[in-house]
Design a protein around this motif. Structure first.
Motif, PDB file in Angstrom:
ATOM      1  N   SER A 156       0.824  -1.213   0.000  1.00 41.03           N
ATOM      2  CA  SER A 156       0.000   0.000   0.000  1.00 41.03           C
ATOM      3  C   SER A 156       0.854   1.258   0.000  1.00 41.03           C
ATOM      4  O   SER A 156       0.464   2.275  -0.606  1.00 41.03           O
ATOM      5  CB  SER A 156      -0.941   0.001   1.205  1.00 41.03           C
ATOM      6  N   MET A 193       1.698   2.245  -3.510  1.00 44.48           N
ATOM      7  CA  MET A 193       0.581   2.872  -4.223  1.00 44.48           C
ATOM      8  C   MET A 193       0.336   4.285  -3.726  1.00 44.48           C
ATOM      9  O   MET A 193       0.028   5.191  -4.500  1.00 44.48           O
ATOM     10  CB  MET A 193      -0.687   2.014  -4.052  1.00 44.48           C
ATOM     11  N   ALA A 194       0.502   4.496  -2.426  1.00 39.70           N
ATOM     12  CA  ALA A 194       0.300   5.844  -1.875  1.00 39.70           C
ATOM     13  C   ALA A 194       1.332   6.822  -2.405  1.00 39.70           C
ATOM     14  O   ALA A 194       1.072   8.032  -2.484  1.00 39.70           O
ATOM     15  CB  ALA A 194       0.355   5.798  -0.348  1.00 39.70           C
ATOM     16  N   ASP A 233      -8.402  11.272  -7.629  1.00 38.14           N
ATOM     17  CA  ASP A 233      -8.819  10.083  -6.879  1.00 38.14           C
ATOM     18  C   ASP A 233     -10.206   9.568  -7.266  1.00 38.14           C
ATOM     19  O   ASP A 233     -10.412   8.354  -7.362  1.00 38.14           O
ATOM     20  CB  ASP A 233      -8.766  10.364  -5.378  1.00 38.14           C
ATOM     21  N   THR A 280      -8.210   0.571  -6.087  1.00 38.05           N
ATOM     22  CA  THR A 280      -7.021   1.422  -6.095  1.00 38.05           C
ATOM     23  C   THR A 280      -7.086   2.449  -4.975  1.00 38.05           C
ATOM     24  O   THR A 280      -6.087   2.687  -4.273  1.00 38.05           O
ATOM     25  CB  THR A 280      -6.877   2.122  -7.457  1.00 38.05           C
ATOM     26  N   ARG A 281      -8.242   3.059  -4.804  1.00 40.26           N
ATOM     27  CA  ARG A 281      -8.400   4.043  -3.718  1.00 40.26           C
ATOM     28  C   ARG A 281      -8.190   3.382  -2.362  1.00 40.26           C
ATOM     29  O   ARG A 281      -7.596   3.981  -1.459  1.00 40.26           O
ATOM     30  CB  ARG A 281      -9.789   4.688  -3.781  1.00 40.26           C
ATOM     31  N   ARG A 304      -4.455   3.038  -1.825  1.00 41.22           N
ATOM     32  CA  ARG A 304      -3.843   4.361  -1.628  1.00 41.22           C
ATOM     33  C   ARG A 304      -4.153   4.906  -0.237  1.00 41.22           C
ATOM     34  O   ARG A 304      -3.285   5.462   0.446  1.00 41.22           O
ATOM     35  CB  ARG A 304      -4.344   5.341  -2.689  1.00 41.22           C
TER      36      ARG A 304
END
Length: 466
Positions: free
Chosen positions: A313, A316-317, A326, A333-334, A337
């Motif tokens: 994670s 991705m963040a 977003d 995906t959100r 993140r």
């Protein structure tokens, strides 16, 4: 008469060298097959047939194939940068993105004379163990339309299984080559960490991900790894030298000691008994080939999973996506993140240290064994909606863990692992995963090739029109 798409890369290359067919004719044949089948599979995001014909024509004009595989088609996963060809990464945010730089693996494939037919489908930013996105949609396994091809190299594995290309470039950060290889009944290898360069612009900062080959035969996987396993200046983790994997796949290994387990390392998750039966068949086959097989308890502790998620994670963040974008991202995906944004630098450092120390301890305990055998997946291929129907992203993540509880530990440990199709259940392929210690890619390919020959698995492509 055998059709061109039924040949593996070795046999197709031999046909080209004998000038029984031209490279342009091969591209035309594969392009016709893509046109006929891929509206059902959705394996190609961006076909590049005109570029392929231009490259094939140049190969034909030389009058000499030169490189051993010159003129053989390939496909490239849509996470991998390709100069002049859009690279969407499975995201509508990048639907029109066209890089000006080739990834090192793309350049190596082109310099070997391989002809890319285009970019294959992947989930958004490669985050999922299934292939579905808002650019193209979901990719099916050619074995049964409507069941997902697996991810994140799902388009690549489906294209290989359907005979759209004999082999393809994939990438694997938690099982993303091996998962779809099992779902599609093909062979896929995640190499040892550092075996394949992420250059020139890529970075494997976490040590989890690697590019690697997907094909219908072990010998093709080995030959493609020979093409890819060439270092680039600046590589921080390069392991070993090129040019030995095809030779390893051509000879049987010495008698090996193999540790085997079929229980997931995560509590509350079970392996489908029908898949376990295929794994048991593989145990008996290995023993019949003279190997010593020992069934052991799963050596990896469940505490690895939350620490893996910190690293997953956090990456991705850190992606350079503006906050206002977003809402355009998929829910999955959100979710990753948002999880990553909650972790501190100390959390990430602690997670990376834990993964390294804990997998080292597990592998030390397996030091007397040469290789490891598990199922690739705990479940058969699942319908597209099974992965996405929940309104709770945490539940969706749990379903992915139920589906693939074996693959990610090999990424955490940085060791090689390959999926080999060795059985069928209800007409669907079942992959068995073989792993080894760091740097044992050649030994692993030798063992996989021996098993492949003994099992007599059919390498012919699957036609989803049947």
């Amino acid at each position: 008469m055998t059709e061109l798409h039924e040949l593996d890369a070795h046999d197709l290359a031999a046909t080209l060298r004998r000038r029984e067919v031209s490279a342009a004719e091969v591209v035309d044949h594969q392009a016709d097959r893509i046109a006929a089948l891929d509206d059902r599979l959705r394996s190609f995001v961006t076909p590049t047939i005109d570029r392929a014909l231009e490259q094939a024509g140049a190969i034909d004009l030389t009058g000499d194939a030169g490189d051993a595989f010159a003129g053989v088609p390939i496909a490239v996963k849509d996470l991998t940068s390709t100069a002049g060809v859009r690279t969407t990464m499975g995201s509508t945010l990048m639907a029109d993105a066209v890089p000006d730089v080739d990834a090192h693996v793309v350049r190596l494939a082109r310099e070997a004379g391989l002809v890319s037919l285009g970019k294959t489908n992947t989930p958004e930013f490669g985050l999922s163990s299934y292939t579905d996105n808002d650019v193209l949609g979901a990719t099916s396994t050619p074995w049964r339309l409507g069941l997902n091809a697996g991810g994140s190299s799902g388009g690549a594995a489906a294209a290989v299984a359907a005979g759209l290309v004999p082999w393809a470039l994939g990438s694997d950060g938690g099982g993303s080559i091996r998962i779809p290889s099992s779902c599609c009944g093909v062979v896929g290898l995640k190499p040892t960490r550092g075996r394949v360069s992420p250059g020139p612009l890529g970075s494997d900062w976490s040590g989890l991900a690697s590019d690697g080959p997907i094909a219908r035969t072990v010998r093709d996987v080995a030959a493609l790894l020979d093409v890819l396993a060439v270092p680039q200046l600046g590589d921080a983790r390069y392991v070993g030298g090129p040019g030995r994997f095809a030779g390893a796949a051509a000879r049987d290994p010495r008698p090996l000691r193999i540790a085997a387990w079929a229980d997931p390392y995560l509590p509350g998750i079970e392996t489908d008994p029908r898949i376990r039966a295929v794994w048991e068949d593989a145990l008996r086959l290995l023993a019949s080939l003279g190997h010593e097989v020992e069934v052991v308890a799963n050596p990896f502790p469940p505490e690895l999973e939350p620490q893996f998620n910190v690293a997953w994670s956090s990456g991705m963040a850190a992606a350079p996506i503006p906050p206002e974008a977003d809402p355009l991202l998929r829910r999955n995906t959100r979710y990753w993140r948002e999880r990553g944004a909650r972790h501190s630098a100390a959390d990430l450092a602690g997670a990376m240290q834990f993964l390294e120390a804990t997998t080292r301890q597990a592998l030390t305990g397996l030091g007397e064994h040469d290789a490891f055998l598990t199922p690739t997946l705990a479940m058969l291929p699942q319908p597209h909606a099974w992965f996405t129907e929940s309104d709770d992203p945490a539940e969706s993540h749990h379903r992915e863990l139920q589906f693939t509880p074996f693959t990610a530990v090999y990424n955490m440990a940085g060791i090689p692992a390959g999926s080999l199709p060795l059985g069928q259940v209800d007409g669907l392929p079942v992959g068995i995963m073989l792993g080894g210690h760091q740097g044992s890619d050649a030994l692993l390919l030798s063992l996989m090739a021996q098993l492949e020959a003994a099992a007599g698995w059919s390498t012919l492509p699957i036609d989803p029109r049947r």
